[in-house]
Write an enzyme that holds these catalytic residues in place. Sequence first.
Site, PDB file in Angstrom:
ATOM      1  N   ASP A   1       4.297   2.211  -4.019  1.00  0.00           N
ATOM      2  CA  ASP A   1       3.374   2.685  -5.051  1.00  0.00           C
ATOM      3  C   ASP A   1       3.418   1.654  -6.165  1.00  0.00           C
ATOM      4  OD1 ASP A   1       2.128   3.870  -7.261  1.00  0.00           O
ATOM      5  OD2 ASP A   1       2.855   5.881  -6.772  1.00  0.00           O
ATOM      6  N   VAL A   2       2.301   0.959  -6.396  1.00  0.00           N
ATOM      7  CA  VAL A   2       2.330  -0.157  -7.346  1.00  0.00           C
ATOM      8  C   VAL A   2       2.562   0.282  -8.780  1.00  0.00           C
ATOM      9  CG1 VAL A   2       0.894  -1.641  -5.894  1.00  0.00           C
ATOM     10  CG2 VAL A   2      -0.196  -0.190  -7.627  1.00  0.00           C
TER      11      VAL A   2
ATOM     12  N   TYR B   1     -11.704   5.731 -14.650  1.00  0.00           N
ATOM     13  CA  TYR B   1     -11.890   4.587 -13.757  1.00  0.00           C
ATOM     14  C   TYR B   1     -12.634   3.460 -14.477  1.00  0.00           C
ATOM     15  CZ  TYR B   1     -13.244   1.990  -9.548  1.00  0.00           C
ATOM     16  OH  TYR B   1     -13.447   1.009  -8.598  1.00  0.00           O
TER      17      TYR B   1
ATOM     18  N   ASP C   1       0.850  -1.186   0.000  1.00  0.00           N
ATOM     19  CA  ASP C   1       0.000   0.000   0.000  1.00  0.00           C
ATOM     20  C   ASP C   1       0.886   1.235   0.000  1.00  0.00           C
ATOM     21  OD1 ASP C   1      -3.174   0.386   0.560  1.00  0.00           O
ATOM     22  OD2 ASP C   1      -2.052   2.093   1.341  1.00  0.00           O
TER      23      ASP C   1
ATOM     24  N   LYS D   1     -11.284  -0.449 -15.420  1.00  0.00           N
ATOM     25  CA  LYS D   1     -11.927  -1.651 -14.902  1.00  0.00           C
ATOM     26  C   LYS D   1     -12.368  -2.589 -16.021  1.00  0.00           C
ATOM     27  CE  LYS D   1     -11.294  -0.754 -10.574  1.00  0.00           C
ATOM     28  NZ  LYS D   1     -10.452  -1.642  -9.730  1.00  0.00           N
TER      29      LYS D   1
END
Length: 243
Positions: A57-58, A150, A35, A154
């Site tokens: 930070d992914v 967003y 996270d 998705k």
Amino acid sequence: MSGVSTVVITGSGSGIGQATAARYLEEGAAVYGFDRAEAQPHPLPGGPGAWVPVRVDVSDPAGIAEAFETVEADRGGVDVLVTSAAVGFPEPFADMTVASWDRVFGINVTGTMLSIKAVLPGMVARGSGSVVVVSSIAGRTRSVANGAHYTVTKYGLIGLTRHLAAELAGSGVRINCVAPGPTNSPILTAATPQDEIDAIIARTPLRRIAEPEDVANVIAFVADDRRARQLHGAVLDVNGGLY
């Protein structure tokens, strides 16, 4: 979750990710929670599992590589990867900036890609492993709380799941997707007034939005090689009948 020992969960600091961490800790797994938060609360104080928070930070390739190297050094590999890290902003398309578009794609899509790429070599070499990608009802219709960026991410995660299911044929590694409906988590509640949430509840056949634990239970099921061994490339809707 028979046989699961090491789990990596991205976006583990709150909401669905945190609830999933708690679910696996109850089963005694070693859970690595990735996270961006400065500090992460233990999702389940006193649980039998081992909780290892990792600040990362992914969307940062170097950071995510280092984080997974830590897991590899500690545990020798990953049994289950759950990619639940996500951001969204309630911006109208006309007001959307390239910066916000790139940020949402960076976390939601690139972060998922980097995380999966990091675990697949080890899983394929062992001939076992499970990846669960967390999409959204936004990937089935549109977002009720966030902007077009967003929604597009998705949809992309569902496509990524189905594509990788084909690429991983015969490898022993399963990948599936969970698509939650509106959930009582910060990504919804921070951007949505209560009257709008009430309206969503009224449109939902079960007359409730999901709690993070509701989604976590489905994630744990689909990841389980014993209970869900024939699920591969599937998309499971967890939305109370809202379409």
